[in-house]
Design a protein around this motif. Sequence first.
Motif: not given
Length: 835
Positions: A124-128
Amino acid sequence: MSSYISICSYDGIIVNSLEAKEVISCLMQEPFKSVPLIWTIRDSTLAVRLRQYDSSGQIDLIDNWKKVFNRASVVLFPNHVLPMMYAAFDAGNYYVVPGSPAEAWGLDDTSTLYNESRVRMGYGSDDTVIVVAGSQFLYRGLWLEHALVLQALLPICSNFPLEKNSSSLKIIVLSGNSNSNYSMAVEAIAAKLKYPNGVVKHKGVDEDASTVISASDLVIYGSFNEEQSFPEVVMKAMSMAKPVIAPDLAMIKKYVDDRVNGFLFPKDKIKDLTELLLHLMPRGKLSPLVHEVASEGKVTAKNLMVSETIESYALLLQNVLKLPSEVIPPRAVTEIPPILKVEWRWRLFQPFFNSTNEDRALKSFRFLDRFEELWNYTHTEGYGSRGGPDDSFIYEIWVDQKNEQILHSRKRREEEELKDRTDQPRGTWEEVYRSARRADRVKNDLRERDEGELERTGQPLCIYEPYFGEGTWSFLHSQSLYRGIGLSAKGRRPMTDDIDAPSRLQLLNDPYYRDTLSEYGAFFAVANRFDRVHKNAWIGFHSWRATARKASLSKVAENALLDAIQTRKYGDTLFFWVRMDNDPRNHIQQDFWSFCDAINAGNCKLAFSKALSKMYGIKGGLDVLPPMPVDGDTWSVMSSWAMPSRSYLEFVMFSRMFVDALDADMYDEHRQSGHCFLSLYKDRHCYSRILELLVNVWAYHSARQMVYVNPETGVMHEQHSMKSRRGKMWAKWFSFATLKSMDEELAEEADSDHRSKRWLWPSTGEIFWQGMYEKERSMRNQEKEKRKQQSKDKLKRMKGRHRQKVLGKYRKPSPEEMVTMMENSTMLNRSRKLL
């Protein structure tokens, strides 16, 4: 034939994919075996298949690939891993040039690539996403190094709280292969360090490493061993504008400046890595400094190792390519202007921007699938069982036909040798010529003739095409106007009436002279016992190289040439259709002798002068060089011409003496060392380039007309008109009477066997002089007188031998005496009975 190109027109060939195998297979045939070949391999597709071939027992397929790898002069790799993967094919010709700009091709829009890769991998976009990449080489301490890096990453997990037993921190260990058990080792290390479930995963390098790197936010190089070249995975990450953290290895520090285009940490202080990560990722987000450094890293990667790569390629080409003498020698590698080694000329790569490494790997994969399918179809037992009987039957027919041809050629050769040994009456030259022609007309009239031979019977011209090796077959004509002449028995075309040159001239069985004379060997072979092979009024030769350069006669030009011959438009003429001023070797339009010097290492005039001096017995160091004026006209090149058959024999007579003089001057050094002063390098075809132009000197100074035939339109233009030659021709030197007297002198010397040193001239053709006929006539007369004397002596012995005297004479008794004798006999018998 317009779809073919002349491989020999190039001084070297570079191929860049596995799909080039078909081209390389052609280069494994003569005469292309000596063309330098550099083969660049950028993916491991074939290396992976090699293990499958080995496990399935496909040894023939492996051997086939080995032959292809052995043909390359150099097999070039962009890193040091691929040579190890292809070690089974290594023939000592592997070479590595790291720093290819291929990784930076088409990576301008990295944001789109980033989003697509994350969606594909399920992030996802929040994953680093942090990628821990290691060396491409697998060694024992690699797992320990990855464990130390994972231990250094553990403190930043506190910045990523768990939500529904899942963390937004994703760590991917990119190393090894997906089929290995390294995934289990990574999972064990993560469990030992008490990472939350699902945070640490392993991905093999063979699982689309580019996608993994493009989906990441940070790349850490986790190998502490010194590298031979800049790590490819680091270059790829920098090209994708990914922030890179790496240990301070010597090869990395050479191109990466700390906090400028990347981040470095001491390899022996792993705790510094933890501090650096906490500094770069406060509260689980990358700081602005990281993005600035990543952007600068992309600029650096775009032109990384430009200087080293260019110098390595230049040095490779300098050592592999052997440029001909007409080419201006390139500058040394050290003299390359610095401005050319600063950055890549990306505009030159524009056509390749749409092709990525993945595209090339996919193409290689599909090519190997097609190749294996074809190989299995033609080599497996199943195919053999379906087509075996027919194939074996066809093979038996081929074997029988081949044996029959061998037997026929052997029988024909024996008949020719026996005919030469037969005591035949000789007369004048005209009588001998007419007798030979008459014998040829009646010889073998009952044998079955080839279609091409039947079609050539009524033609005024036959054009011969010398060739060597199967690689030239594509450039030969199949019309009846042409006839091939193979310089080697091994590479002759099947099902044709091509001439076997070595069987007609034993000199060509020597590979040295076959290579040195090149197409001139075919000239001598045809002229030897000329009437037995050539029965046309005109003769021509055409080089297969001219066909490859699209300089062969069109149908219109062929008809125009035949019409000019039949109508006797020009008389005794040399027709040629390959011009010197259109030759690719003559870009600056040089005159005849300058061009000859250019293609013969600057020594053409010297060699020509020395050969003529020796040929004509001129002493005193005089400059003997026939003038070849610059009058705006052109000359013949590439041995593609036609002339009357009678003139051809005169030309061969001159050529034999010239080649003999040339050989006497160059043979020793060239045969021993391979070096020839007509070439800058070792050259097997030492004399061929100077002999290529010899017909021009002979035709000009023997007062033959020279006519250029346009190979496309057939339009003819006379060159070097007779009026312009007045006062410039060396007519006495090249007259038939002069050449004939010289030829007879050499024949007389060869017939007397006075020479003890090596001598080429007798091996280049027939030996005839009037004294041979007189000697044979004298020998025949002596034999005749000897037989007569033997008959006389026999009669004399018969008459003079001792005879025995008659002891008595038998007389038949009279009838009375017969009666008396019978009575006496009867009385004698009675008295015996009484007793």
